[in-house]
Design an enzyme around this catalytic site. Structure first.
Site, PDB file in Angstrom:
ATOM      1  N   ASN A   7       0.872  -1.185   0.000  1.00 59.29           N
ATOM      2  CA  ASN A   7       0.000   0.000   0.000  1.00 59.29           C
ATOM      3  C   ASN A   7       0.905   1.230   0.000  1.00 59.29           C
ATOM      4  O   ASN A   7       1.513   1.555   1.015  1.00 59.29           O
ATOM      5  CB  ASN A   7      -0.865  -0.041   1.272  1.00 59.29           C
ATOM      6  CG  ASN A   7      -1.799   1.145   1.376  1.00 59.29           C
ATOM      7  OD1 ASN A   7      -1.775   2.050   0.539  1.00 59.29           O
ATOM      8  ND2 ASN A   7      -2.618   1.152   2.412  1.00 59.29           N
ATOM      9  N   ARG A  91      -2.844  -2.165  -3.176  1.00 59.71           N
ATOM     10  CA  ARG A  91      -3.992  -1.294  -2.952  1.00 59.71           C
ATOM     11  C   ARG A  91      -3.916  -0.144  -3.959  1.00 59.71           C
ATOM     12  O   ARG A  91      -2.901   0.532  -4.065  1.00 59.71           O
ATOM     13  CB  ARG A  91      -3.951  -0.725  -1.542  1.00 59.71           C
ATOM     14  CG  ARG A  91      -5.094   0.218  -1.324  1.00 59.71           C
ATOM     15  CD  ARG A  91      -5.060   0.852   0.019  1.00 59.71           C
ATOM     16  NE  ARG A  91      -6.266   1.644   0.178  1.00 59.71           N
ATOM     17  CZ  ARG A  91      -6.381   2.629   1.045  1.00 59.71           C
ATOM     18  NH1 ARG A  91      -5.385   2.940   1.824  1.00 59.71           N
ATOM     19  NH2 ARG A  91      -7.495   3.306   1.124  1.00 59.71           N
ATOM     20  N   HIS A 180     -12.883   3.698   0.441  1.00 58.18           N
ATOM     21  CA  HIS A 180     -12.848   2.757   1.573  1.00 58.18           C
ATOM     22  C   HIS A 180     -13.559   1.452   1.206  1.00 58.18           C
ATOM     23  O   HIS A 180     -14.006   0.713   2.089  1.00 58.18           O
ATOM     24  CB  HIS A 180     -13.582   3.308   2.819  1.00 58.18           C
ATOM     25  CG  HIS A 180     -12.838   4.361   3.575  1.00 58.18           C
ATOM     26  ND1 HIS A 180     -13.489   5.360   4.268  1.00 58.18           N
ATOM     27  CD2 HIS A 180     -11.520   4.561   3.783  1.00 58.18           C
ATOM     28  CE1 HIS A 180     -12.605   6.147   4.854  1.00 58.18           C
ATOM     29  NE2 HIS A 180     -11.399   5.690   4.582  1.00 58.18           N
ATOM     30  N   ARG A 244     -11.225  16.793   7.245  1.00 61.50           N
ATOM     31  CA  ARG A 244     -12.051  17.085   6.060  1.00 61.50           C
ATOM     32  C   ARG A 244     -13.463  17.465   6.479  1.00 61.50           C
ATOM     33  O   ARG A 244     -13.998  16.909   7.447  1.00 61.50           O
ATOM     34  CB  ARG A 244     -12.113  15.856   5.145  1.00 61.50           C
ATOM     35  CG  ARG A 244     -10.841  15.605   4.390  1.00 61.50           C
ATOM     36  CD  ARG A 244     -10.908  14.301   3.611  1.00 61.50           C
ATOM     37  NE  ARG A 244      -9.911  13.370   4.079  1.00 61.50           N
ATOM     38  CZ  ARG A 244      -9.909  12.065   3.826  1.00 61.50           C
ATOM     39  NH1 ARG A 244     -10.858  11.544   3.090  1.00 61.50           N
ATOM     40  NH2 ARG A 244      -8.964  11.288   4.308  1.00 61.50           N
ATOM     41  N   GLU A 393      -8.140  -4.572   5.758  1.00 65.98           N
ATOM     42  CA  GLU A 393      -8.062  -4.339   4.315  1.00 65.98           C
ATOM     43  C   GLU A 393      -6.933  -5.158   3.686  1.00 65.98           C
ATOM     44  O   GLU A 393      -7.059  -5.636   2.562  1.00 65.98           O
ATOM     45  CB  GLU A 393      -7.850  -2.846   4.051  1.00 65.98           C
ATOM     46  CG  GLU A 393      -9.087  -2.029   4.378  1.00 65.98           C
ATOM     47  CD  GLU A 393      -8.802  -0.546   4.542  1.00 65.98           C
ATOM     48  OE1 GLU A 393      -8.346  -0.156   5.633  1.00 65.98           O
ATOM     49  OE2 GLU A 393      -9.026   0.215   3.597  1.00 65.98           O
TER      50      GLU A 393
END
Ligand code: ADP
Length: 408
Positions: A7, A91, A180, A244, A393
């Protein structure tokens, strides 16, 4: 077969090596601050042996070399040589409309990831650098791309099209993509197994997954497929996140530019880096610090905590409506797995939807009772289930890699 999961971020590289005959992690590591004087590697073997070093890593290629060296080291490694890596799973953040599933990487897939860089300028370019470096270092094994957007490709059109002129979608690809996806897929699969054992077949299941970490998003998963999610064209839409802003009236952006004279870069920086929990609370983006400030009576921190939970609760209601019911709410991610108070507030008042917290079971993570990675925190007599599931993940990427290879 051993599968290496990679990743790559703009200045970091995370890796994990799995033995997929038993689905066990053998070792994982993180190379950080690539391209700076402070670059370092942290590597941990499953038995707890740790190796840390400051190493010059000017780019991702050198970082992957370091990861492989750590994995094959006689002192802290777990394999004898590169030959023991059977495949690599990568990923990748954006697969646009082209990838609804994981794929084996070839030149065309690399080109597509490159083409979608405009949609994910911070993520796809480093993802691609990692892919190219790994394919150079391990040219004889299969490399598989697992996309963050793929799971949400099952959204119906009415969920992903914005109310803009049609050409914006048709000619410019402006639509909701969602992110996600690997985490939502993993936890919804696990929740799906949990529900199936309670006589709700997958085809009938209505699950809301809440991935609450630094980035936060939710998904409505009906019959095992994502039919809506809170992030949109970019990961800025939806919930209030660490830094955010989440959902916003687009006219605010115009006001900031026209009336306050902010440049586009300044607005971008504000919405991405200075908003959310950090901008609201004034005590940073870490939920633990905001909880502390809130408990000490800080009004802004309290408002921030309320606002965060309110937005999650609002989307749970919306998703129950679009699915026509609700069987299960799942919490995952750093906040979702750890913060029992946020979980409590997020589902407060949802008894009418069959979602009821059991305060004896909804506890800090260290006290949660996990069975096979799932903690059931719902009231026994409630109609729906309330679960905490540790997301994984990396394991999902490793599984996909094996499946893509098996499918030929
Ligand atoms: P990322 O989205 O970067 O993968 P994580 O899912 O690990 O991040 O979530 C990180 C966030 O989780 C932290 O910023 C913090 O807000 C939150 N967090 C971690 N531990 C706790 C805790 N014990 N209580 C509340 N929040 C926590």
């Amino acid at each position: 077969m051993n599968v290496l999961v990679i990743n790559c971020g703009s200045s970091s590289l995370k890796y994990e090596l799995y033995d997929m005959t038993t689905e066990t992690s053998l070792a994982n590591g993180l190379c950080e601050r690539l391209g700076t004087d402070g670059a370092n590697i942290e590597h941990e073997r499953a038995d707890g042996v740790v190796y840390e070093a400051d190493v010059a890593m000017p780019d991702h290629r050198v970082a992957i070399g370091q990861a492989v060296e750590a994995l094959t080291s006689p002192e802290h490694g777990v394999i004898g040589s590169l030959d023991e890596i059977g495949a690599v799973g990568h990923r990748v953040v954006h697969g646009a409309e082209e990838f609804a599933q994981s794929v084996r990487i070839d030149e065309q897939v690399e080109d597509a990831i490159d083409r979608f860089s405009g949609l994910a300028p911070l993520h796809n370019p480093p993802n691609l650098l990692g892919i190219r470096a790994a394919r150079e270092l391990l040219p004889h094994v299969a490399h598989v791309a697992v996309f963050d957007t793929a799971f949400h490709q099952s959204m119906p059109r009415h969920a992903y099209i914005y109310g803009l002129p049609w050409e914006m979608y048709a000619e410019h690809g402006i639509r909701r993509y969602g992110f996600h996806g690997t985490s939502h897929r993993y936890v919804s699969l696990r929740a799906g197994q949990f529900l199936a054992e309670r006589a709700i077949p997958v085809a009938d299941q209505k699950i809301v997954t809440c991935h609450l970490g630094n980035g936060c998003s939710m998904a409505a998963v009906k019959g095992g497929r994502s039919i809506d999610t809170t992030m949109g064209y970019t990961p800025l839409e939806g919930l209030v996140m660490g830094t955010r802003c989440g959902d916003l009236d687009p006219a605010i952006v115009l006001y900031l530019a026209q009336d306050l004279g902010m440049t586009l870069d300044e607005i971008d920086h504000m919405l991405q880096k200075q908003s959310g929990l950090a901008g609201l609370s004034g005590v940073g983006n870490d939920m633990r610090d905001i909880q502390k400030a809130g408990a000490a009576g800080d009004e802004r921190a309290r408002l921030t905590l309320d606002l965060f939970a309110y937005r999650v609760r609002k989307y749970i209601g919306a998703y129950a409506a679009v699915m026509g019911g609700l069987d299960c709410v799942v919490f995952t991610g750093g906040i979702g797995e750890n913060d029992y108070l946020q979980r409590r507030w997020c589902v407060q008042g949802l008894e009418f939807l069959g979602i009821v917290e059991d305060p004896q079971k909804n506890l800090p993570k260290s006290e949660l009772v996990f069975t096979d990675g799932i903690a059931d925190i719902g009231a026994d007599d409630a109609r729906g289930c309330l679960l905490v599931i540790e997301t994984d993940e990396e394991l999902m990427i490793a599984r996909d890699t094996v499946e893509v290879l098996a499918a030929g």
